[in-house]
Design a protein around this motif. Sequence first.
Motif, PDB file in Angstrom:
ATOM      1  N   ARG A 122       0.863  -1.193   0.000  1.00  0.00           N
ATOM      2  CA  ARG A 122       0.000   0.000   0.000  1.00  0.00           C
ATOM      3  C   ARG A 122       0.895   1.237   0.000  1.00  0.00           C
ATOM      4  O   ARG A 122       1.733   1.393   0.891  1.00  0.00           O
ATOM      5  CB  ARG A 122      -0.850  -0.017   1.268  1.00  0.00           C
ATOM      6  CG  ARG A 122      -1.749   1.192   1.450  1.00  0.00           C
ATOM      7  CD  ARG A 122      -2.358   1.194   2.857  1.00  0.00           C
ATOM      8  NE  ARG A 122      -3.047  -0.034   3.190  1.00  0.00           N
ATOM      9  CZ  ARG A 122      -3.217  -0.487   4.444  1.00  0.00           C
ATOM     10  NH1 ARG A 122      -2.741   0.194   5.482  1.00  0.00           N
ATOM     11  NH2 ARG A 122      -3.848  -1.613   4.665  1.00  0.00           N
ATOM     12  N   HIS A 149       2.412  -2.581   5.535  1.00  0.00           N
ATOM     13  CA  HIS A 149       1.857  -2.611   4.163  1.00  0.00           C
ATOM     14  C   HIS A 149       2.681  -1.688   3.257  1.00  0.00           C
ATOM     15  O   HIS A 149       2.917  -2.010   2.091  1.00  0.00           O
ATOM     16  CB  HIS A 149       0.413  -2.107   4.159  1.00  0.00           C
ATOM     17  CG  HIS A 149      -0.592  -3.093   4.645  1.00  0.00           C
ATOM     18  ND1 HIS A 149      -0.949  -4.211   3.923  1.00  0.00           N
ATOM     19  CD2 HIS A 149      -1.320  -3.137   5.785  1.00  0.00           C
ATOM     20  CE1 HIS A 149      -1.879  -4.883   4.588  1.00  0.00           C
ATOM     21  NE2 HIS A 149      -2.110  -4.265   5.724  1.00  0.00           N
ATOM     22  N   VAL A 155      -0.069  -8.306   4.760  1.00  0.00           N
ATOM     23  CA  VAL A 155      -1.234  -8.659   3.935  1.00  0.00           C
ATOM     24  C   VAL A 155      -2.502  -8.600   4.782  1.00  0.00           C
ATOM     25  O   VAL A 155      -2.472  -8.888   5.978  1.00  0.00           O
ATOM     26  CB  VAL A 155      -1.110 -10.074   3.323  1.00  0.00           C
ATOM     27  CG1 VAL A 155      -0.142 -10.082   2.157  1.00  0.00           C
ATOM     28  CG2 VAL A 155      -0.695 -11.104   4.363  1.00  0.00           C
ATOM     29  N   ASP A 156      -3.585  -8.220   4.130  1.00  0.00           N
ATOM     30  CA  ASP A 156      -4.930  -8.346   4.708  1.00  0.00           C
ATOM     31  C   ASP A 156      -5.610  -9.450   3.926  1.00  0.00           C
ATOM     32  O   ASP A 156      -5.667  -9.390   2.687  1.00  0.00           O
ATOM     33  CB  ASP A 156      -5.701  -7.036   4.549  1.00  0.00           C
ATOM     34  CG  ASP A 156      -5.088  -5.899   5.338  1.00  0.00           C
ATOM     35  OD1 ASP A 156      -4.423  -6.171   6.357  1.00  0.00           O
ATOM     36  OD2 ASP A 156      -5.272  -4.738   4.932  1.00  0.00           O
ATOM     37  N   GLU A 213      -6.926  -6.801  14.452  1.00  0.00           N
ATOM     38  CA  GLU A 213      -7.494  -7.036  13.119  1.00  0.00           C
ATOM     39  C   GLU A 213      -7.285  -8.502  12.743  1.00  0.00           C
ATOM     40  O   GLU A 213      -6.152  -8.909  12.459  1.00  0.00           O
ATOM     41  CB  GLU A 213      -6.785  -6.152  12.074  1.00  0.00           C
ATOM     42  CG  GLU A 213      -6.934  -4.666  12.346  1.00  0.00           C
ATOM     43  CD  GLU A 213      -6.240  -3.796  11.299  1.00  0.00           C
ATOM     44  OE1 GLU A 213      -5.445  -4.332  10.488  1.00  0.00           O
ATOM     45  OE2 GLU A 213      -6.490  -2.589  11.304  1.00  0.00           O
ATOM     46  N   HIS A 216      -5.236  -9.103   9.376  1.00  0.00           N
ATOM     47  CA  HIS A 216      -3.909  -8.511   9.100  1.00  0.00           C
ATOM     48  C   HIS A 216      -2.766  -9.403   9.602  1.00  0.00           C
ATOM     49  O   HIS A 216      -2.738  -9.794  10.772  1.00  0.00           O
ATOM     50  CB  HIS A 216      -3.816  -7.137   9.777  1.00  0.00           C
ATOM     51  CG  HIS A 216      -2.470  -6.481   9.599  1.00  0.00           C
ATOM     52  ND1 HIS A 216      -2.243  -5.469   8.692  1.00  0.00           N
ATOM     53  CD2 HIS A 216      -1.278  -6.707  10.199  1.00  0.00           C
ATOM     54  CE1 HIS A 216      -0.966  -5.112   8.757  1.00  0.00           C
ATOM     55  NE2 HIS A 216      -0.363  -5.852   9.664  1.00  0.00           N
TER      56      HIS A 216
HETATM   57 ZN   LIG Z   1      -3.439  -4.707   7.213  1.00  0.00          ZN
END
Ligand SMILES: [Zn+2]
Length: 236
Positions: A122, A149, A155-156, A213, A216
Amino acid sequence: MLMVKGINYILYLCFIISSCANNVSDRPSENPLFIEEHHQEEDIKPMVDTIEISDTAIIELKEEDGSFLLNMKYATEDNFLKEKVYDCAKCLLRKKAVDALIKASALAEQKGYRIMFFDCYRPLYIQEKMWEIVNDPRYVANPAKGSIHNRGGAVDLTLADMEGNALDMGTKFDHFGKEAHHDYLELSEEVLKNREELKNIMTAVGFIPLNSEWWHYSLEGARNYSLGNTPIVCDE
Ligand SMILES: [Zn+2]
């Protein structure tokens, strides 16, 4: 095969990740340009199949590299930004992460699952946009430090069945609340089992979970990779 396919990306992505130039080895076996020159001078057949790409090179993970599904949420408007912020639905990552995820895909398949990605590399400018909306370091990394990221090492993702239906993980992706935490246990047995399956697969190949999360995972050691800020663009 992945390493050979990745060559296009290393050449292209050398321009986008600031550290990449430092990460491409000058050793002949790792530098395709060197091999070409060598070939001309001494007429030695280039050993293309033996070219090795550095673990820290950024390459594209493609669905066919495993039994992967790409559901890249930021290349759609179906995300908390309510905006399509990636031109293309690509999963770009450090090669070491891609290699680990290919192993994860094989483990998942043995259990009757496929891995579905929501986000990979990202750019930092997207991190800044996210931070403006969710100013909470439990859910969005402060761009002043950068997310893993942004370093191409996180990674998600979720698990899907072999038909591609995402498993029930109790919340949607990017649910910023306690229900998405690993230590939140007021969930059905099925949801807890699904989260556990994902965690077992990912930790077995060297990824670390994030409590807040369930989707994640960061590759061990990826905090040391440099930040990237180049947009995710489409192939010409
Ligand atoms: Zn993430």
